[in-house]
Design an enzyme around this catalytic site. Structure first.
Site, PDB file in Angstrom:
ATOM      1  N   HIS A 155      32.408 -31.552  34.198  1.00  0.00           N
ATOM      2  CA  HIS A 155      32.665 -32.998  34.289  1.00  0.00           C
ATOM      3  C   HIS A 155      31.640 -33.610  35.236  1.00  0.00           C
ATOM      4  O   HIS A 155      30.879 -32.899  35.875  1.00  0.00           O
ATOM      5  CB  HIS A 155      34.080 -33.261  34.826  1.00  0.00           C
ATOM      6  CG  HIS A 155      34.294 -32.771  36.227  1.00  0.00           C
ATOM      7  ND1 HIS A 155      34.737 -31.502  36.516  1.00  0.00           N
ATOM      8  CD2 HIS A 155      34.087 -33.375  37.438  1.00  0.00           C
ATOM      9  CE1 HIS A 155      34.825 -31.349  37.820  1.00  0.00           C
ATOM     10  NE2 HIS A 155      34.428 -32.465  38.420  1.00  0.00           N
ATOM     11  N   HIS A 202      40.115 -33.144  33.985  1.00  0.00           N
ATOM     12  CA  HIS A 202      39.209 -34.294  33.852  1.00  0.00           C
ATOM     13  C   HIS A 202      37.905 -33.890  33.177  1.00  0.00           C
ATOM     14  O   HIS A 202      37.388 -32.801  33.379  1.00  0.00           O
ATOM     15  CB  HIS A 202      38.936 -34.990  35.183  1.00  0.00           C
ATOM     16  CG  HIS A 202      38.354 -34.140  36.271  1.00  0.00           C
ATOM     17  ND1 HIS A 202      38.444 -32.774  36.317  1.00  0.00           N
ATOM     18  CD2 HIS A 202      37.662 -34.493  37.388  1.00  0.00           C
ATOM     19  CE1 HIS A 202      37.838 -32.332  37.399  1.00  0.00           C
ATOM     20  NE2 HIS A 202      37.356 -33.343  38.063  1.00  0.00           N
ATOM     21  N   HIS A 217      28.661 -36.530  41.639  1.00  0.00           N
ATOM     22  CA  HIS A 217      28.326 -35.123  41.382  1.00  0.00           C
ATOM     23  C   HIS A 217      28.457 -34.761  39.907  1.00  0.00           C
ATOM     24  O   HIS A 217      29.147 -35.425  39.148  1.00  0.00           O
ATOM     25  CB  HIS A 217      29.204 -34.174  42.212  1.00  0.00           C
ATOM     26  CG  HIS A 217      30.664 -34.164  41.840  1.00  0.00           C
ATOM     27  ND1 HIS A 217      31.592 -34.936  42.477  1.00  0.00           N
ATOM     28  CD2 HIS A 217      31.353 -33.453  40.919  1.00  0.00           C
ATOM     29  CE1 HIS A 217      32.793 -34.704  41.975  1.00  0.00           C
ATOM     30  NE2 HIS A 217      32.684 -33.803  41.010  1.00  0.00           N
ATOM     31  N   HIS A 249      41.097 -28.863  45.623  1.00  0.00           N
ATOM     32  CA  HIS A 249      41.487 -30.267  45.515  1.00  0.00           C
ATOM     33  C   HIS A 249      42.990 -30.395  45.304  1.00  0.00           C
ATOM     34  O   HIS A 249      43.586 -29.566  44.601  1.00  0.00           O
ATOM     35  CB  HIS A 249      40.850 -30.902  44.275  1.00  0.00           C
ATOM     36  CG  HIS A 249      39.380 -31.054  44.333  1.00  0.00           C
ATOM     37  ND1 HIS A 249      38.732 -31.760  45.314  1.00  0.00           N
ATOM     38  CD2 HIS A 249      38.410 -30.620  43.500  1.00  0.00           C
ATOM     39  CE1 HIS A 249      37.431 -31.745  45.075  1.00  0.00           C
ATOM     40  NE2 HIS A 249      37.208 -31.054  43.990  1.00  0.00           N
ATOM     41  N   TYR A 258      31.338 -28.160  47.059  1.00  0.00           N
ATOM     42  CA  TYR A 258      30.317 -29.186  46.840  1.00  0.00           C
ATOM     43  C   TYR A 258      29.060 -28.802  47.587  1.00  0.00           C
ATOM     44  O   TYR A 258      29.124 -28.404  48.752  1.00  0.00           O
ATOM     45  CB  TYR A 258      30.797 -30.554  47.334  1.00  0.00           C
ATOM     46  CG  TYR A 258      31.857 -31.143  46.455  1.00  0.00           C
ATOM     47  CD1 TYR A 258      31.532 -31.688  45.216  1.00  0.00           C
ATOM     48  CD2 TYR A 258      33.180 -31.136  46.846  1.00  0.00           C
ATOM     49  CE1 TYR A 258      32.498 -32.208  44.394  1.00  0.00           C
ATOM     50  CE2 TYR A 258      34.168 -31.667  46.029  1.00  0.00           C
ATOM     51  CZ  TYR A 258      33.816 -32.200  44.805  1.00  0.00           C
ATOM     52  OH  TYR A 258      34.782 -32.716  44.000  1.00  0.00           O
ATOM     53  N   GLU A 268      28.839 -29.490  42.002  1.00  0.00           N
ATOM     54  CA  GLU A 268      30.113 -28.840  42.316  1.00  0.00           C
ATOM     55  C   GLU A 268      30.244 -27.593  41.453  1.00  0.00           C
ATOM     56  O   GLU A 268      29.803 -27.587  40.301  1.00  0.00           O
ATOM     57  CB  GLU A 268      31.292 -29.781  42.006  1.00  0.00           C
ATOM     58  CG  GLU A 268      32.659 -29.168  42.281  1.00  0.00           C
ATOM     59  CD  GLU A 268      33.834 -30.063  41.848  1.00  0.00           C
ATOM     60  OE1 GLU A 268      33.691 -30.828  40.880  1.00  0.00           O
ATOM     61  OE2 GLU A 268      34.897 -29.964  42.485  1.00  0.00           O
TER      62      GLU A 268
HETATM   63 FE   FE2 Z   1      34.475 -32.748  40.534  1.00  0.00          FE
END
Ligand code: FE2
Length: 310
Positions: A155, A202, A217, A249, A258, A268
């Site tokens: 993503h 996502h 990112h 997360h 990251y 990432e």
């Molecule tokens: Fe991300």
């Protein structure tokens, strides 16, 4: 949703300033496979388990950031249909002929409400993942999986002012779901939105920022948390600048690190997260839990993570 319309974020093109350093970073250290190179130095990469010829494009420039993000439709009829919806929703599209991007079919270019250049396409040459399609076995030939052992492009997160303005694109034209959002706990203003067109938490996300067309990112999928730790060891070995991690997360529940490429673009590595279905309710985080929403092992937000974009 059923994965039938616009399937995924299939391509991200980012600007790099030092091409040799960028090739070493993405090719040797992240471990992506170089598949094409243009005369101007533009270089095309795929992760080992992607069948399409490329998903990451790096283009020489005098400043970092994102050039475009491209979404892959399942077929040409869907491409036509979704482009017409974008036009009707106030996102005028321009048709680009085949080979605008190499070995890729016709595309429609449009501009997101956050100022980002977006493409929609349906065809790109497939070169496979190194395993036969009949009796494929379980691993590719030894030596195929290198560096950080990236499985695929997962993503990207983009920044801009009018993140709500992108709702018609992802909800109405693409038919994607809003998996999660972050809101201000006092004003209820939406600060970040996470969109999925598949089973992943996502496929693209947006964070509210004062300036449009910003790049936060690009994220690469790893197979396991163990591989996240292995990637962290490589970052130490190569002295790659790390922003945050390894950690997890709250939003998406993904394990993450990251880090930065030599031009300052954030990357990432990511794994885990839950399975999203069309009937999965949208999860809402508010800024009273910003630490847990962003980094859920020490529940501490990072200033650099919130403020550094290219
Ligand atoms: Fe991300």
């Amino acid at each position: 949703m059923t994965i039938s319309g616009v399937m995924r974020t299939g391509e991200v093109c980012i600007r790099v300033m030092d091409l040799d350093a960028a090739r070493e970073h993405y090719g040797e250290r992240v471990g992506l496979i170089e598949t094409l190179r243009d005369e101007d130095g533009t270089t095309y990469y795929k992760a080992w388990d992607e069948h399409d010829l490329y998903s990451l494009v790096i283009r020489p420039a005098d400043h970092p950031g994102i050039e475009h993000v491209a979404f892959k439709a399942v077929d040409d009829a869907t491409l036509t249909e979704v482009a017409a919806k974008l036009d009707a929703l106030g996102f005028p599209t321009t048709e680009l002929p085949a080979e605008t991007m190499p070995r890729s079919g016709r595309r429609f270019r449009f501009t997101l409400a956050t100022g980002h250049e977006a493409h929609l396409y349906a065809e790109k040459e497939q070169c496979g993942n190194g395993m036969p399609l009949r009796n494929p076995g379980t691993i590719p030939p030894p030596g195929t999986v290198r560096g950080m052992r990236v499985v695929r492009l997962d993503h990207c997160l983009l920044g801009g002012g009018d993140i709500d303005g992108n709702i018609p694109v992802f909800k109405d034209a693409f038919g994607w779901s809003l998996s999660e959002k972050l809101i201000d706990h006092e004003t209820e203003m939406t600060l970040a939105m996470f969109w999925t067109g598949s089973n992943t938490p996502h496929d693209i996300a947006f964070v509210r920022q004062p300036d449009d067309n910003r790049f936060h990112h690009a994220s690469f999928l790893l197979e396991s948390v163990n591989d996240v730790y292995h990637a962290a060891d490589l970052m130490g070995y190569y002295d790659i600048p790390v922003d945050v991690g390894p950690t997890r997360h709250g939003i998406t529940r993904g394990a993450t690190i990251y880090f930065f490429d030599p031009s300052g673009n954030r990357n990432e590595v990511f794994t885990d997260g839950y399975l999203h279905y069309p009937d999965t309710p949208t999860l809402v985080w508010d800024t009273s839990k910003l630490g847990q929403a962003t980094f859920s092992q020490d529940n501490t937000p990072r200033q650099s993570f919130l403020e550094v974009l290219t």
